[in-house]
Design a protein around this motif. Sequence first.
Motif, PDB file in Angstrom:
ATOM      1  N   ASN A 179       0.823  -1.227   0.000  1.00  0.00           N
ATOM      2  CA  ASN A 179       0.000   0.000   0.000  1.00  0.00           C
ATOM      3  C   ASN A 179       0.847   1.264   0.000  1.00  0.00           C
ATOM      4  N   GLN A 180       2.044   1.157  -0.573  1.00  0.00           N
ATOM      5  CA  GLN A 180       2.912   2.323  -0.743  1.00  0.00           C
ATOM      6  C   GLN A 180       2.705   2.895  -2.146  1.00  0.00           C
ATOM      7  N   THR A 181       2.662   4.227  -2.223  1.00  0.00           N
ATOM      8  CA  THR A 181       2.456   4.878  -3.519  1.00  0.00           C
ATOM      9  C   THR A 181       3.738   4.814  -4.353  1.00  0.00           C
ATOM     10  N   GLN A 182       3.599   4.332  -5.567  1.00  0.00           N
ATOM     11  CA  GLN A 182       4.724   4.227  -6.491  1.00  0.00           C
ATOM     12  C   GLN A 182       4.385   4.969  -7.786  1.00  0.00           C
ATOM     13  N   GLY A 183       5.409   5.270  -8.543  1.00  0.00           N
ATOM     14  CA  GLY A 183       5.196   5.955  -9.820  1.00  0.00           C
ATOM     15  C   GLY A 183       5.998   5.317 -10.942  1.00  0.00           C
ATOM     16  N   THR A 184       5.497   5.427 -12.141  1.00  0.00           N
ATOM     17  CA  THR A 184       6.209   4.943 -13.317  1.00  0.00           C
ATOM     18  C   THR A 184       5.738   5.745 -14.526  1.00  0.00           C
ATOM     19  N   ARG A 185       6.360   5.523 -15.656  1.00  0.00           N
ATOM     20  CA  ARG A 185       6.006   6.302 -16.843  1.00  0.00           C
ATOM     21  C   ARG A 185       6.396   5.537 -18.110  1.00  0.00           C
ATOM     22  N   VAL A 186       5.937   6.044 -19.222  1.00  0.00           N
ATOM     23  CA  VAL A 186       6.353   5.525 -20.514  1.00  0.00           C
ATOM     24  C   VAL A 186       7.828   5.883 -20.731  1.00  0.00           C
ATOM     25  N   GLY A 187       8.572   4.985 -21.358  1.00  0.00           N
ATOM     26  CA  GLY A 187       9.963   5.298 -21.710  1.00  0.00           C
ATOM     27  C   GLY A 187      11.007   4.724 -20.776  1.00  0.00           C
ATOM     28  N   ALA A 188      10.599   4.002 -19.737  1.00  0.00           N
ATOM     29  CA  ALA A 188      11.547   3.366 -18.816  1.00  0.00           C
ATOM     30  C   ALA A 188      11.180   1.895 -18.697  1.00  0.00           C
ATOM     31  N   TYR A 189      12.102   1.020 -19.141  1.00  0.00           N
ATOM     32  CA  TYR A 189      11.790  -0.402 -19.207  1.00  0.00           C
ATOM     33  C   TYR A 189      13.000  -1.238 -18.770  1.00  0.00           C
ATOM     34  N   PRO A 190      12.767  -2.453 -18.288  1.00  0.00           N
ATOM     35  CA  PRO A 190      13.887  -3.315 -17.923  1.00  0.00           C
ATOM     36  C   PRO A 190      14.592  -3.852 -19.176  1.00  0.00           C
ATOM     37  N   ILE A 191      15.901  -4.022 -19.077  1.00  0.00           N
ATOM     38  CA  ILE A 191      16.689  -4.590 -20.178  1.00  0.00           C
ATOM     39  C   ILE A 191      16.643  -6.108 -20.038  1.00  0.00           C
ATOM     40  N   GLU A 192      16.054  -6.775 -21.011  1.00  0.00           N
ATOM     41  CA  GLU A 192      15.857  -8.222 -20.928  1.00  0.00           C
ATOM     42  C   GLU A 192      16.953  -9.014 -21.631  1.00  0.00           C
ATOM     43  N   SER A 193      17.537  -8.457 -22.685  1.00  0.00           N
ATOM     44  CA  SER A 193      18.595  -9.159 -23.400  1.00  0.00           C
ATOM     45  C   SER A 193      19.377  -8.171 -24.252  1.00  0.00           C
ATOM     46  N   VAL A 194      20.516  -8.636 -24.763  1.00  0.00           N
ATOM     47  CA  VAL A 194      21.384  -7.822 -25.623  1.00  0.00           C
ATOM     48  C   VAL A 194      21.641  -8.591 -26.910  1.00  0.00           C
ATOM     49  N   LYS A 195      21.529  -7.908 -28.057  1.00  0.00           N
ATOM     50  CA  LYS A 195      21.782  -8.528 -29.354  1.00  0.00           C
ATOM     51  C   LYS A 195      22.817  -7.717 -30.106  1.00  0.00           C
ATOM     52  N   PHE A 196      23.776  -8.422 -30.741  1.00  0.00           N
ATOM     53  CA  PHE A 196      24.830  -7.761 -31.499  1.00  0.00           C
ATOM     54  C   PHE A 196      24.547  -7.933 -32.988  1.00  0.00           C
ATOM     55  N   ASP A 197      24.373  -6.798 -33.657  1.00  0.00           N
ATOM     56  CA  ASP A 197      24.106  -6.783 -35.096  1.00  0.00           C
ATOM     57  C   ASP A 197      25.249  -6.052 -35.782  1.00  0.00           C
ATOM     58  N   SER A 199      28.306  -3.982 -35.963  1.00  0.00           N
ATOM     59  CA  SER A 199      28.882  -3.018 -35.021  1.00  0.00           C
ATOM     60  C   SER A 199      27.817  -2.364 -34.150  1.00  0.00           C
ATOM     61  N   ASN A 200      26.556  -2.700 -34.374  1.00  0.00           N
ATOM     62  CA  ASN A 200      25.462  -2.089 -33.622  1.00  0.00           C
ATOM     63  C   ASN A 200      25.038  -3.003 -32.474  1.00  0.00           C
ATOM     64  N   THR A 201      24.881  -2.415 -31.293  1.00  0.00           N
ATOM     65  CA  THR A 201      24.431  -3.153 -30.123  1.00  0.00           C
ATOM     66  C   THR A 201      22.978  -2.812 -29.849  1.00  0.00           C
ATOM     67  N   LEU A 202      22.133  -3.836 -29.794  1.00  0.00           N
ATOM     68  CA  LEU A 202      20.699  -3.657 -29.585  1.00  0.00           C
ATOM     69  C   LEU A 202      20.295  -4.246 -28.247  1.00  0.00           C
ATOM     70  N   LEU A 203      19.447  -3.520 -27.523  1.00  0.00           N
ATOM     71  CA  LEU A 203      18.958  -3.972 -26.224  1.00  0.00           C
ATOM     72  C   LEU A 203      17.452  -4.181 -26.303  1.00  0.00           C
ATOM     73  N   ARG A 204      17.006  -5.309 -25.768  1.00  0.00           N
ATOM     74  CA  ARG A 204      15.567  -5.578 -25.758  1.00  0.00           C
ATOM     75  C   ARG A 204      14.944  -4.904 -24.543  1.00  0.00           C
ATOM     76  N   VAL A 205      14.059  -3.949 -24.809  1.00  0.00           N
ATOM     77  CA  VAL A 205      13.312  -3.259 -23.758  1.00  0.00           C
ATOM     78  C   VAL A 205      11.837  -3.293 -24.141  1.00  0.00           C
ATOM     79  N   GLY A 206      10.997  -3.695 -23.220  1.00  0.00           N
ATOM     80  CA  GLY A 206       9.591  -3.858 -23.563  1.00  0.00           C
ATOM     81  C   GLY A 206       9.442  -5.008 -24.538  1.00  0.00           C
ATOM     82  N   SER A 207       8.705  -4.771 -25.623  1.00  0.00           N
ATOM     83  CA  SER A 207       8.456  -5.828 -26.606  1.00  0.00           C
ATOM     84  C   SER A 207       9.354  -5.713 -27.836  1.00  0.00           C
TER      85      SER A 207
END
Length: 219
Positions: A179-197, A199-207
């Motif tokens: 019952n503690q008040t928390q806040g969140t917003r669009v644009g902040a997501y957990p990093i689930e995985s990393v993909k190397f393409d 020389s480009n490094t891609l991070l999976r965030v959201g979907s």
Amino acid sequence: MTTVDTTSTSSVNNQPAGTNPKGILGKDDFLKLLLTELQYQDPTAPMDTDKILQQTSQLATLESSDNTNKALETLSASLQNSQQFSTISAIGKTADLGYDTVSANGDGTSTDFEMYFPSDAQSGTITITDTNGNTVDTIDIGTNPKGVYQFTWDGKDTAGNTVDAGLYHVNATYLDANNQTQGTRVGAYPIESVKFDGSNTLLRVGSGFVSLADIKEVY
């Protein structure tokens, strides 16, 4: 009758004027030139020793420069690989994309967006505001466990009127399991995985995946 061999002449003539197959002279080319110069020198007036030493020094300098360039290329590739793989440690952390907005088309079509809740949400509300901070619409988030969820905004305000085209801020407040008040917003997501393409490094965030260059902060 004397027969003239035109094989070499034809071979030369087939080359476009001013064509250099390599484009540059390497250390092997300079060495061949030096040896040819020594081979055809006048025995009665041999090449000056200082000149030979000077050309040999130039050859050594060229080879050293070539080796340095190769070493720098290897070092650059190694540093790039090291930087890429160091991003693996970011998995599990939160990536901030530097924005909290969604886009409305102004034609009444709906807009889908994702929002991350870092803790279980017992109840809460998503608030959509315009660029002046005025509340445009609200969405009930219901009860959701910790994670990323997709929501849909119909592109209308609380009175049912279609909003103007533009960007709108999307933030949420909710009560967690304690019952503690928390806040969140669009644009902040957990990093689930990393993909190397390449020389480009891609991070999976959201979907989806985003480029490392598009992430403003990791925490």
